[in-house]
Design a protein around this motif. Structure first.
Motif, PDB file in Angstrom:
ATOM      1  N   SER A 124      -8.564  -3.379  -0.249  1.00 18.66           N
ATOM      2  CA  SER A 124      -7.245  -3.686  -0.170  1.00 18.66           C
ATOM      3  C   SER A 124      -6.688  -4.867  -0.759  1.00 18.66           C
ATOM      4  O   SER A 124      -7.502  -5.635  -0.449  1.00 18.66           O
ATOM      5  N   PHE A 125      -5.564  -4.875  -1.355  1.00 14.76           N
ATOM      6  CA  PHE A 125      -4.786  -6.215  -1.558  1.00 14.76           C
ATOM      7  C   PHE A 125      -4.394  -7.164  -0.310  1.00 14.76           C
ATOM      8  O   PHE A 125      -3.660  -6.514   0.314  1.00 14.76           O
ATOM      9  N   ARG A 126      -4.982  -8.109  -0.009  1.00 16.51           N
ATOM     10  CA  ARG A 126      -4.814  -9.002   0.976  1.00 16.51           C
ATOM     11  C   ARG A 126      -4.539 -10.443   0.690  1.00 16.51           C
ATOM     12  O   ARG A 126      -5.452 -11.157   0.552  1.00 16.51           O
TER      13      ARG A 126
ATOM     14  N   ALA B  99       5.173  -7.306  -1.259  1.00 19.97           N
ATOM     15  CA  ALA B  99       3.939  -8.342  -1.386  1.00 19.97           C
ATOM     16  C   ALA B  99       3.456  -8.623  -2.860  1.00 19.97           C
ATOM     17  O   ALA B  99       3.106  -9.656  -3.219  1.00 19.97           O
ATOM     18  N   ILE B 100       3.227  -7.576  -3.638  1.00 18.25           N
ATOM     19  CA  ILE B 100       2.834  -7.475  -4.860  1.00 18.25           C
ATOM     20  C   ILE B 100       3.748  -8.272  -5.719  1.00 18.25           C
ATOM     21  O   ILE B 100       3.627  -9.099  -6.881  1.00 18.25           O
ATOM     22  N   SER B 101       5.161  -7.890  -5.703  1.00 17.69           N
ATOM     23  CA  SER B 101       6.228  -8.686  -6.676  1.00 17.69           C
ATOM     24  C   SER B 101       6.012 -10.105  -6.279  1.00 17.69           C
ATOM     25  O   SER B 101       6.204 -11.106  -7.135  1.00 17.69           O
TER      26      SER B 101
ATOM     27  N   MET C 160     -10.320  -7.121  -4.922  1.00 12.85           N
ATOM     28  CA  MET C 160      -9.168  -6.604  -4.239  1.00 12.85           C
ATOM     29  C   MET C 160      -8.193  -5.847  -5.362  1.00 12.85           C
ATOM     30  O   MET C 160      -8.024  -6.333  -6.405  1.00 12.85           O
ATOM     31  N   LYS C 161      -7.607  -4.508  -5.157  1.00 16.27           N
ATOM     32  CA  LYS C 161      -6.842  -4.100  -6.103  1.00 16.27           C
ATOM     33  C   LYS C 161      -5.670  -3.679  -5.553  1.00 16.27           C
ATOM     34  O   LYS C 161      -5.514  -3.385  -4.236  1.00 16.27           O
ATOM     35  N   ALA C 162      -4.527  -4.180  -6.228  1.00 12.97           N
ATOM     36  CA  ALA C 162      -3.079  -3.892  -5.653  1.00 12.97           C
ATOM     37  C   ALA C 162      -2.326  -2.855  -6.560  1.00 12.97           C
ATOM     38  O   ALA C 162      -2.222  -2.944  -7.602  1.00 12.97           O
TER      39      ALA C 162
ATOM     40  N   VAL D  29     -12.805 -14.414  -5.290  1.00 11.09           N
ATOM     41  CA  VAL D  29     -12.200 -13.287  -5.259  1.00 11.09           C
ATOM     42  C   VAL D  29     -11.558 -12.885  -6.519  1.00 11.09           C
ATOM     43  O   VAL D  29     -11.078 -13.584  -7.239  1.00 11.09           O
ATOM     44  N   LEU D  30     -11.527 -11.449  -6.851  1.00  5.72           N
ATOM     45  CA  LEU D  30     -10.940 -10.929  -7.924  1.00  5.72           C
ATOM     46  C   LEU D  30      -9.782  -9.973  -7.390  1.00  5.72           C
ATOM     47  O   LEU D  30      -9.974  -9.108  -6.719  1.00  5.72           O
ATOM     48  N   VAL D  31      -8.792 -10.304  -8.204  1.00  3.74           N
ATOM     49  CA  VAL D  31      -7.558  -9.497  -7.896  1.00  3.74           C
ATOM     50  C   VAL D  31      -7.014  -8.787  -9.086  1.00  3.74           C
ATOM     51  O   VAL D  31      -6.947  -9.549 -10.285  1.00  3.74           O
TER      52      VAL D  31
END
Length: 660
Positions: free
Chosen positions: A554-556, A616-618, A606-608, A570-572
């Motif tokens: 999860s995206f943290r 949070a993504i915005s 992490m995948k958003a 860390v890969l986002v």
């Protein structure tokens, strides 16, 4: 030069000087035990300094480093939070003729209150801290200590708790009427202007800024009145680039307050390079799978033989495209001025938009296939078909509008860069860049409108035209199916199923009516259209069962810098169900066996998911100067600010970024 001098002096001091015994710091761990019934343990890191020495706050200012604390050897330590008392401004003399360095820190003594929560309050907490404290006098030194304590369940030391509580009182509180911190404003050169206002006259005070990357900076103060001071913060490298939010602490006559703001985005300057990038981005949109069927069908008009009709149709389509981009720019500029969250393709998070587009594109497909007698419930499809069928001025204008809407979920090469620049800029820049993008997408239409003689390069009209027209319309049926599938991902599945069923019903109804008239060939085509419409759903269903891809977590966002500080990569990756380019990346890169193995052994992935609105993504996209997806960034110990990858990924690009 000031930054270079500071680094040279600090490094030389830390590495080459031996600390005299009388100058050694006295560092202790104060154990206050459990505080009441809250389940929180109070600890205090006490630092005693000889006369003339000082140590640093969590962001040192123009030079210095905050204390470093490693808790990895501790056990039953669920969480640890350091509370920072308000610092003071410390001016450190430099070479003659140069102004003193501005730093934030403490003199004489310091206690950092530490709030600890155990994993299991019924067991002992073994606190084992490896500590490095940086301090300066005439020279600087790093003091390393190893501090341990064991906290028994329910144990408490009232005397130690009182000592810790005294320092907790010095931790800045939220701004109040007595002292307020104004929202920072961007100035030229990456500087920030911040106004601090008090309820009564103040004699002295200062502003301290905490940035996540400990970026060096200086502060200048200008007294506006007895109750208001304006501080100008100047980062030494020109900008707080990747600091995310910034914490400001204002001190005045014994008061200390704090306020946190998102990092102000400096308005970039518009240039020909970004306009060219936007033009190329718009041009590339024509070959995206959701847009290409519209252009392909339009090209069929070249065989009509009526030069005047061809020129009018293509000119109208280009006008529709450019006008649509200008309309989008106006809406986004208005939303930005109103403080709303904006982004490229965010309308695909709207169920109402998706429902309407599903109906319109399906009606467009039916009309293109020549099935004019078919009407969706309530006559919606008939109206849409009349607006988008044919090559006259009105239908062609509508076709340009539809093509633009279908292009918005695509962040093709150049589009992400151009849109990110535009949405970070002012209103006129947004309009200029979107106009250039619209001109790029309309370029093929304008070229044909100016040179209809291109029709001579195509085969002569004949029966093949109708067959090709039917074949190309299958792409539109598939596009309508993709829209229905996207609707299911952003709304309740039940409602999406209703829309999907009504659409299939319209196609099957056409099959029944055509079969009754003996048009079997057309009936077979309608069956193919139904299959094309259902294809996205079937492909998606199959993809749900696929294995072997990257094991995403999860995206943290709050944990990223902490993980990097521990030496991890860390890969986002930010995606959405409605993002066509994202789906391409997932097929070509994130399911590549070598890439999957490399990510597994070398990175926290992490995948958003931005299919639905997520603040949070915005916020994360905005902090990185992006307003659309796909977005991929890799953080490594050597690149903690993040290495941003292109929109369209390849295994080679990912491998290079992970191995840097």
């Amino acid at each position: 030069m000031r930054l270079l001098a500071a680094v040279i002096v600090l490094v030389t001091s830390l590495l080459s000087l031996q600390v005299r015994a009388e100058d050694s710091l006295d560092v202790k761990l104060v154990d206050g035990g459990y505080s009441g019934t809250t389940g929180t343990v109070l600890l205090g890191l006490e630092i005693g300094m000889p006369d003339g020495w000082h140590t640093y706050w969590k962001t040192a200012g123009e030079g210095g480093f905050a204390p470093e604390i490693d808790t990895s050897a501790s056990s039953n330590l669920g969480s640890l939070e350091i509370k920072w008392p308000a610092p003071q401004k410390i001016d450190t003399p430099t070479v003659p003729g140069e102004p003193a360095w501005q730093t934030n820190g403490y003199v004489h003594s310091l206690m950092l209150p530490i709030l600890v929560r155990p994993d299991d309050p019924t067991q002992d907490i073994d606190v084992d801290l490896s500590l490095r404290v940086y301090a300066c006098k005439d020279y600087c030194a790093a003091f390393e200590r190893k501090l341990t304590t064991t906290v028994k369940p329910g144990a408490a030391s009232p005397s130690n708790q009182r000592r810790i509580a005294e320092w907790l009182k010095r931790v800045p509180r939220n701004a109040s009427e007595a002292l307020q911190i104004g929202e920072p404003e961007s100035l030229a050169g990456g500087r920030l202007s911040v106004d601090v206002t008090s309820a009564s006259s103040i004699s002295s005070g200062w502003l301290h800024v905490s940035a996540a990357d400990n970026l060096p900076y200086t502060v200048d103060a200008k007294r506006l009145s007895a109750t208001q001071t304006r501080f100008v913060v100047t980062p030494q490298d020109g900008k707080f680039e990747k600091s995310g939010s910034l914490e400001f602490v204002a001190t005045a006559d014994g008061l200390a307050v704090t306020a946190t703001f998102d990092r102000p985005v400096t308005t970039p300057s518009l240039g020909w390079s970004i306009l060219l990038t936007a033009f190329l981005g718009g041009l590339v949109l024509n070959v995206m799978p959701c847009v290409f069927p519209v252009l392909s069908l339009k090209l069929m008009a070249l065989t009509a033989g009526d030069t005047r009709t061809v020129r009018i149709g293509f000119a109208a389509s280009s006008l529709g495209i450019i006008g649509s981009f200008l309309a989008i720019a106006a809406v986004l500029a208005g939303m930005k001025a109103a403080g709303a969250e904006i982004g490229w393709g965010i309308q695909f998070q709207s169920p109402a938009f998706l429902s309407a587009m599903t109906v319109v594109v399906l009606a467009f497909a039916l009309g293109t296939a020549g099935l004019f007698e078919i009407a969706l419930p309530q006559g919606i499809a008939t109206k849409a078909t009349s607006l988008t069928d044919g090559h006259g001025f009105g239908p062609s204008l509508a076709q340009g509008f539809v093509a633009t809407l279908l292009a918005t979920p695509c962040s093709a090469p150049f589009v992400g860069t151009a849109v990110g620049f535009a949405l970070a800029a002012g209103s006129w820049s947004i309009v200029s860049i979107f106009a250039a993008m619209g001109l790029g997408m309309a370029a093929p239409y304008l070229l044909i409108a100016l040179g209809p003689s291109l029709s001579r390069l195509l085969p002569k009209p004949g029966a093949w035209m109708q067959k090709t027209r039917l074949l190309l319309s299958l792409g539109l049926f598939a596009t309508a199916g993709w829209l229905a599938l996207t609707l299911a991902s952003v709304w309740t599945v039940a409602v999406a199923v209703v829309v999907f069923s009504l659409s299939i019903g319209a196609i099957v109804g056409a099959l029944a009516r055509l079969a009754a008239t003996g048009k079997r060939g057309r009936g077979i085509f309608v069956m193919l259209a139904a299959l094309a419409f259902s294809c996205p759903m079937m492909v998606s269903k199959m993809s749900f069962g696929e294995t072997g891809g990257v094991a995403w977590t999860s995206f943290r966002p709050d944990e990223i810098q902490g993980l990097v500080g521990e030496g991890k990569t860390v890969l986002v990756y930010m995606t959405a169900d409605w993002c066509i380019t994202c789906k391409v990346n997932e097929r070509t890169t994130w399911r590549d066996a070598a890439t999957v193995a490399l990510v597994k052994r070398s990175a926290v992935a992490m995948k958003a998911d931005w299919t639905r609105p997520d603040p949070a993504i915005s916020k994360f996209l905005k902090e990185n100067g992006r307003f659309g997806i796909p977005f991929t960034v890799i953080y490594t110990p050597g690149e903690s600010k993040g290495d941003i990858l292109p929109e369209i990924l390849t295994p080679v690009e990912v491998e290079k970024a992970l191995k840097r």
